[in-house]
Motif scaffolding. Structure first.
Motif, PDB file in Angstrom:
ATOM      1  N   VAL A 283      12.496  47.960  35.246  1.00 15.44           N
ATOM      2  CA  VAL A 283      11.663  48.962  35.924  1.00 15.44           C
ATOM      3  C   VAL A 283      12.535  49.983  36.644  1.00 15.44           C
ATOM      4  O   VAL A 283      12.285  51.194  36.580  1.00 15.44           O
ATOM      5  N   LYS A 284      13.575  49.506  37.316  1.00 17.75           N
ATOM      6  CA  LYS A 284      14.475  50.422  38.032  1.00 17.75           C
ATOM      7  C   LYS A 284      15.200  51.357  37.079  1.00 17.75           C
ATOM      8  O   LYS A 284      15.499  52.505  37.428  1.00 17.75           O
ATOM      9  N   LYS A 285      15.477  50.872  35.873  1.00 17.94           N
ATOM     10  CA  LYS A 285      16.126  51.720  34.876  1.00 17.94           C
ATOM     11  C   LYS A 285      15.155  52.761  34.330  1.00 17.94           C
ATOM     12  O   LYS A 285      15.539  53.896  34.050  1.00 17.94           O
ATOM     13  N   SER A 286      13.887  52.382  34.215  1.00 20.05           N
ATOM     14  CA  SER A 286      12.884  53.280  33.650  1.00 20.05           C
ATOM     15  C   SER A 286      12.375  54.304  34.662  1.00 20.05           C
ATOM     16  O   SER A 286      12.082  55.446  34.309  1.00 20.05           O
ATOM     17  N   ILE A 287      12.260  53.881  35.936  1.00 18.67           N
ATOM     18  CA  ILE A 287      11.737  54.769  36.983  1.00 18.67           C
ATOM     19  C   ILE A 287      12.818  54.978  38.043  1.00 18.67           C
ATOM     20  O   ILE A 287      13.075  54.084  38.859  1.00 18.67           O
ATOM     21  N   PRO A 288      13.465  56.138  38.060  1.00 17.66           N
ATOM     22  CA  PRO A 288      14.507  56.396  39.072  1.00 17.66           C
ATOM     23  C   PRO A 288      13.918  56.441  40.483  1.00 17.66           C
ATOM     24  O   PRO A 288      12.757  56.791  40.671  1.00 17.66           O
TER      25      PRO A 288
END
Length: 326
Positions: A283-288
């Motif tokens: 999720v952190k990789k997909s949503i900065p």
């Protein structure tokens, strides 16, 4: 964490830079318009100067807020002080609304006196036209600088200020048309007419800004694309199913995420924890800009009436809404 700290320091520098640029530029324009407005007797130029005075207040507020949000999280504010930026933007909407209301009321009174009592209105002088032209050029440069810096810093208050300055360009252009007609066609009544319309425009911008900021203060989120990215990231992790009760709220430039996931019921606690960590990383990789993510793990197949709780989304909710909109 060190990279995040450096990024936050850079963001604060950009916010301060935007505040200093806006303060210096608007202070010069405000002083010029107020002086010329008083000397020439142009209510429209005075109105434009009043709007710039509001921009000076905004710039001061930006500098103060940059000092507040730079404070680290503590026991009283575990999510940090980022919402100070949102609160400042909300206060800004009230300041803009008050300025626009006072301007419209003053112009309306002037028009009433003109048509009711035949009040003589002085024709604005040529300096009023010149200072308005300078204001348009200056506001374009300020709006462009605030837009670029606001985008880099992902700052709500700077982006709102950039939008406000774009509105100022339209305001000054309207003032220029009104004054030009008053000076060259000897129709001074157009000056308070333009001032009244400018006041209404300012009120409209204040209401729009209030609505935008209120979504964040109410922990709302109208960006469905974020949820789509969230569920796509979760789907990339094997063994994780049925993501639901997903909630995303904004805290200044960051996102706070809550959600439930399901894993096989015979999976060990350690394995379930590893799956949750994998989901968090995806999720952190997909949503900065994720500030925090809270994941609740449930055994697959458990009957849960989460749909009746009235909050949070599941994957089906998002794609159902997209289908209806299409």
């Amino acid at each position: 964490m060190q990279e995040e700290s450096l990024a936050e320091k850079e963001r604060l520098k950009l916010i301060r830079l935007a505040g200093i640029i806006a303060l210096a530029g608007n202070l010069i324009l405000c002083s010029a318009k107020l002086v010329v407005g008083f000397i020439s007797g142009s209510l429209a130029v005075l109105a434009d100067g009043l709007d710039s005075a509001g921009d000076v207040a905004i710039a001061c507020m930006t500098l103060i807020i940059s000092a507040v949000i730079s404070r680290p999280s503590d026991k009283d504010y575990p999510w940090g002080h980022g919402r100070a930026e949102t609160t400042g933007s909300m206060l800004l909407s009230f300041i803009i609304f008050f300025a626009g209301s006072q301007l419209s009321i003053s112009a309306a009174k002037k028009l009433y006196e003109i048509f009711r009592y035949g009040l003589e209105v002085p024709v604005p002088s040529l300096p009023a036209v010149i200072v308005t032209c300078v204001s348009i050029a200056g506001k374009i440069l300020l709006a462009y600088s605030q837009h670029i810096i606001g985008k880099k810093a992902d700052s709500a208050i700077i982006s709102a200020n950039a939008q406000n300055m774009l509105s100022d360009v339209i305001i000054s252009a309207s003032v220029l048309i009104g004054i030009g007609c008053a000076v060259f066609f000897k129709q001074p009544v157009l000056d308070p007419v333009v001032a009244f319309l400018v006041g209404l425009w300012i009120i409209k911008n204040a209401v729009f800004l209030f609505k935008e900021i209120n979504i964040e203060l109410m922990d709302g989120n109208t960006d469905e694309e974020l949820y789509r990215k969230l569920f796509e990231a979760i789907r990339s992790i094997d063994g994780v199913t049925n993501p639901h009760r997903a909630r995303i709220r904004k805290i200044a430039a960051y996102w706070d995420v809550d959600l439930d996931i399901e894993v096989p019921p015979d999976m060990s606690v350690r394995e379930a924890h590893e799956k949750a960590e994998a989901v968090s990383a995806a999720v952190k990789k997909s949503i900065p800009g994720i500030y925090d993510i809270m994941i609740h793990v449930e055994p697959a197949g458990l009957i849960c009436e989460y749909e009746e709780e009235g909050f949070g989304l599941c994957e089906a909710d998002v794609y159902k809404t997209r289908k209806n909109n299409d």
